[in-house]
Design a protein around this motif. Structure first.
Motif, mmCIF file in Angstrom:
data_model
loop_
_atom_site.group_PDB
_atom_site.id
_atom_site.type_symbol
_atom_site.label_atom_id
_atom_site.label_comp_id
_atom_site.label_asym_id
_atom_site.label_seq_id
_atom_site.Cartn_x
_atom_site.Cartn_y
_atom_site.Cartn_z
ATOM 1 N N GLU A 164 0.835 -1.211 0.000
ATOM 2 C CA GLU A 164 0.000 0.000 0.000
ATOM 3 C C GLU A 164 0.864 1.252 0.000
ATOM 4 O O GLU A 164 0.570 2.235 -0.717
ATOM 5 N N THR A 165 1.937 1.230 0.784
ATOM 6 C CA THR A 165 2.843 2.387 0.825
ATOM 7 C C THR A 165 3.506 2.609 -0.527
ATOM 8 O O THR A 165 3.646 3.756 -0.989
ATOM 9 N N LEU A 166 3.921 1.510 -1.182
ATOM 10 C CA LEU A 166 4.531 1.621 -2.507
ATOM 11 C C LEU A 166 3.567 2.241 -3.515
ATOM 12 O O LEU A 166 3.958 3.088 -4.338
ATOM 13 N N ILE A 167 2.324 1.831 -3.461
ATOM 14 C CA ILE A 167 1.328 2.347 -4.410
ATOM 15 C C ILE A 167 1.019 3.814 -4.144
ATOM 16 O O ILE A 167 0.985 4.655 -5.057
ATOM 17 N N GLU A 168 0.804 4.157 -2.877
ATOM 18 C CA GLU A 168 0.369 5.511 -2.524
ATOM 19 C C GLU A 168 1.510 6.534 -2.598
ATOM 20 O O GLU A 168 1.300 7.683 -2.990
ATOM 21 N N ASP A 169 2.715 6.129 -2.210
ATOM 22 C CA ASP A 169 3.827 7.082 -2.133
ATOM 23 C C ASP A 169 4.938 6.763 -3.129
ATOM 24 O O ASP A 169 6.106 7.104 -2.898
ATOM 25 N N TYR A 170 4.600 6.101 -4.213
ATOM 26 C CA TYR A 170 5.619 5.625 -5.154
ATOM 27 C C TYR A 170 6.520 6.755 -5.656
ATOM 28 O O TYR A 170 7.725 6.622 -5.734
ATOM 29 N N GLN A 171 5.927 7.885 -5.996
ATOM 30 C CA GLN A 171 6.694 8.992 -6.583
ATOM 31 C C GLN A 171 7.643 9.632 -5.585
ATOM 32 O O GLN A 171 8.723 10.099 -5.951
#
Length: 279
Positions: free
Chosen positions: A75-82
């Motif tokens: 979830e963290t990778l998806i939400e804060d990827y940039q």
């Protein structure tokens, strides 16, 4: 001339007697191995049911941890990827990978439990060259380790070791015993695998020996119990759930054989098993 003939006869008799005595000693020593270290009496149905319930409860609890970690980091990778650095992304992915492996291990153990509960130890028999099978297992095992530790040594006859058995299940026996050594044998440096036909010519005998710290004598009778873990804390940390040796025992006995273990603290362990060549 007559004395010389009798002298040769007497020498021949002494030689035969000596060879016979040596054979008796060898056979006695060979048989004594199988008289000790046998698995303990099988648990009663009530005992098996209790440990099964404990196991399912423990696994259900342990499933939550890897699932939560995978869910959180993905979830963290998806939400804060940039906004994440490449190093952070790789770190998160490594955590996801590690916990995915743990999750897979737990699922495999649950499937193994289901097969054992269903007594699904049917054999697909065929002619197998056990020497080739062990060499294949050794190559697969070595490919998993980038370094030379643990070092794997094999001792096999020069001629083919042909048996009648289930190759896939025999692979499972060797892999479980080798995995057991790598997970539980502290200070392990070497694993030795031996296979040969015994003196009767009717049994194949295999040994898997490690030079780890060994197993306390009082624990040996319980090693082959379902769900039994020698060191529960370390087994949980490294992924063990106590089914590997139970599976090994079921497969070997399905082949008409038996298994024993010999171990002393500080001297390593030897798992020896045998079964008829035409089981």
């Amino acid at each position: 001339m007559f004395v010389d003939v009798w002298l040769f006869v007497l020498l021949g008799c002494f030689l035969l007697a000596g060879l016979f005595a040596f054979w008796r000693i060898f056979r006695k020593k060979e048989q004594s191995i199988w008289a000790k270290g046998r698995p303990g009496i099988r648990q009663s149905r009530d005992e098996q049911e209790q440990v099964r319930r404990d196991f399912v409860a423990n696994v259900s609890h342990e499933l939550r941890t890897p699932v939560s970690i995978i869910k959180g980091f993905s979830e963290t990778l998806i939400e804060d990827y940039q906004s994440l650095s490449e190093k952070q992304k790789k770190n998160f992915l490594l955590k996801i990978q590690r916990n995915s492996k743990r999750l897979n291990s737990l699922v495999e153990d649950l499937l193994s439990l289901a097969r054992l509960e269903a007594l699904d130890v049917t054999l697909e028999k065929q002619t197998v060259d056990l020497s080739d099978l062990i060499k294949q297992i050794a190559e697969d095992f070595k490919s998993r380790f980038q370094k030379d530790t643990p070092r794997l040594c094999i001792d096999l006859p020069t001629e083919p070791l042909l048996i009648i058995g289930d190759s896939e299940k025999l692979i499972s026996v060797f892999e479980n015993l080798m995995e057991n050594a790598t997970v539980h044998a502290e200070n392990l440096t070497t694993i030795n695998i031996q296979a040969s036909v015994d003196s009767t010519g009717e049994l194949v005998v295999c040994k898997i020996q490690d030079d780890g710290e060994g197993i306390p004598e009082e624990e040996l009778d319980r090693l082959f119990e379902r769900f039994y873990r020698l060191d529960k804390g370390r087994s949980r940390e490294r992924g063990g759930t106590g089914l590997g040796l139970s599976i090994v025992r079921e497969i070997i006995e399905a082949h008409g054989g038996d298994i024993v273990v010999q171990s002393k603290l500080g001297e390593g362990s030897v798992f020896s098993f045998r079964f008829p060549i035409e089981s």
